[in-house]
Design an enzyme around this catalytic site. Sequence first.
Site, mmCIF file in Angstrom:
data_model
loop_
_atom_site.group_PDB
_atom_site.id
_atom_site.type_symbol
_atom_site.label_atom_id
_atom_site.label_comp_id
_atom_site.label_asym_id
_atom_site.label_seq_id
_atom_site.Cartn_x
_atom_site.Cartn_y
_atom_site.Cartn_z
ATOM 1 N N SER A 1 0.846 -1.198 0.000
ATOM 2 C CA SER A 1 0.000 0.000 0.000
ATOM 3 C C SER A 1 0.877 1.242 0.000
ATOM 4 C CB SER A 1 -0.902 0.013 1.240
ATOM 5 O OG SER A 1 -0.128 0.220 2.416
ATOM 6 N N LYS A 2 0.243 2.394 -0.200
ATOM 7 C CA LYS A 2 0.965 3.666 -0.251
ATOM 8 C C LYS A 2 1.635 3.998 1.080
ATOM 9 C CE LYS A 2 -1.458 6.079 -3.970
ATOM 10 N NZ LYS A 2 -0.215 6.331 -4.740
ATOM 11 N N ARG A 3 1.237 3.307 2.133
ATOM 12 C CA ARG A 3 1.834 3.555 3.443
ATOM 13 C C ARG A 3 3.343 3.326 3.401
ATOM 14 N NH1 ARG A 3 1.897 0.130 8.226
ATOM 15 N NH2 ARG A 3 0.846 -1.460 6.989
#
Length: 492
Positions: free
Chosen positions: A260-262
């Site tokens: 994910s973009k995390r």
Amino acid sequence: MAEFIQNPRVRIAPSPTGFLHIGTARTALFNYLIAKKYNGTFILRIEDTDLRRSATKYEKSIIEGLKWLGLEWDEGVKVGGEYGPYRQSEKIAIYSKYINQLYDEGKIYPCFCSKKELDAQRLKQIKKKNIPAYSGKCRNLSKAEVEKKMKAGKKFIFRFKTPSVTERPTVEFEDLIKGKISVKTDLIGDFSISKNFNMPLYNLAVVIDDYKMKINYVIRGEDHISNTPKQILLYEALGFAIPKFGHLPLILAPDKSKMSKRFGATSIDEFRKMGYLPEALVNFMALLGWHSKTDREIFTLKELIEEFSIEQIQQSGAIFNIEKLNWLNGYYIRQKSIDDLFNLLYPNFLPSKIKLDNDYIKKVIALERERIKKLEDFKKITDYFFRDNIRYSKKLICWKDQKVKEAKEILEDLLNTIEEADKSLWSKEWLRNVLMKKSEEIGDRGQVYWPFRVALTGKDKSPDPLDIAETLGRDKVISRLKNAIKKLATKR
């Protein structure tokens, strides 16, 4: 693998509801390699039946991203072929035909349950610790009841009549990567296949598309494993030949959660904007879930085609290692000529609002190429070449336990030597002799070279300061030595 020798037809079928994700690109790469390895056909299909979320900019991202990576398709959007259309939105009449066929044959039925009712059913099953599946409430409605509800404009979706456990205990298939997979039919339930007679949902549309396009190998992410038994039931209900399935391991974040973009960039557009090269990304993606029979890690796309085999795809998730990607990208950057690197850097990765001749920039590239991991690093690493107002602390100028006064005196001596010497003497070798002579006088090379490096760059890491001085030129070296001496003379 023997099956792939017989002209595989494989596809990548992204939805244009977001920018090209690295997971989708990796799936495209594996399908591309299979097609090229075994004399097959690689197809690009756009699954845009979700009109509310689909957008032209996302389709453009998919098309441009795949082309940039070098994954050219043989059939599909922008290319054409005899099995089109290659956009789902252009095939509504085809889907409608099969929906009506399934309905007339009694293999699907309209479900009039509201979202509230479905949520309640789901919650009830979860409380009983059962896997949520549709209760079958609308399955046995009479024809009269169905017609009455339809005439009244009651909203519905079509559900597929999944065989009961007594009729068919399981749906099984031999996964090319995972091996034998068996799913109990009572865990599948009567799943939705269409919103009405004209709006198919994913599982039905993809089955029809793959059949019409003669796809014989479906290679996709393992997040689709739960869809495969449903699709097999639809293939059988429609009388279609069932393709072979292979499910790739997911790309996982460093903590083994879903990517994910995390954890940073996830789309090819983002990686491209940061200055990753297509050959590095292709090489990196290939190693996400596949490994060569040797310990080799550097592969061109052509070499990947030669080396690739589906047997070498791992079953467990592939960890996304940004350090590995940076290492690979740095390697490919170092393989580029200075002229090629200049063209890659120009104009997005070069300092803006600064007018310098190209030869000067190329000299800087030659000096810093070894330290660049991605193209966007160039601005940060080389900023001292393009501006004179370099900021750094007095402490940084001093070597280890060197006193400020000592560093100042050394720089003053170097400055005087350079200014008093004839300009015609200026060269890298002449300067080397000056610094070496001073180092011998003091008995510590670091006390001379370190302050000189920081005075020129403002950094604790850089290429050889003699190379930097040669690139900057005599006048800039003098100017920067004066600024460093001035800084050392201040109380702060």
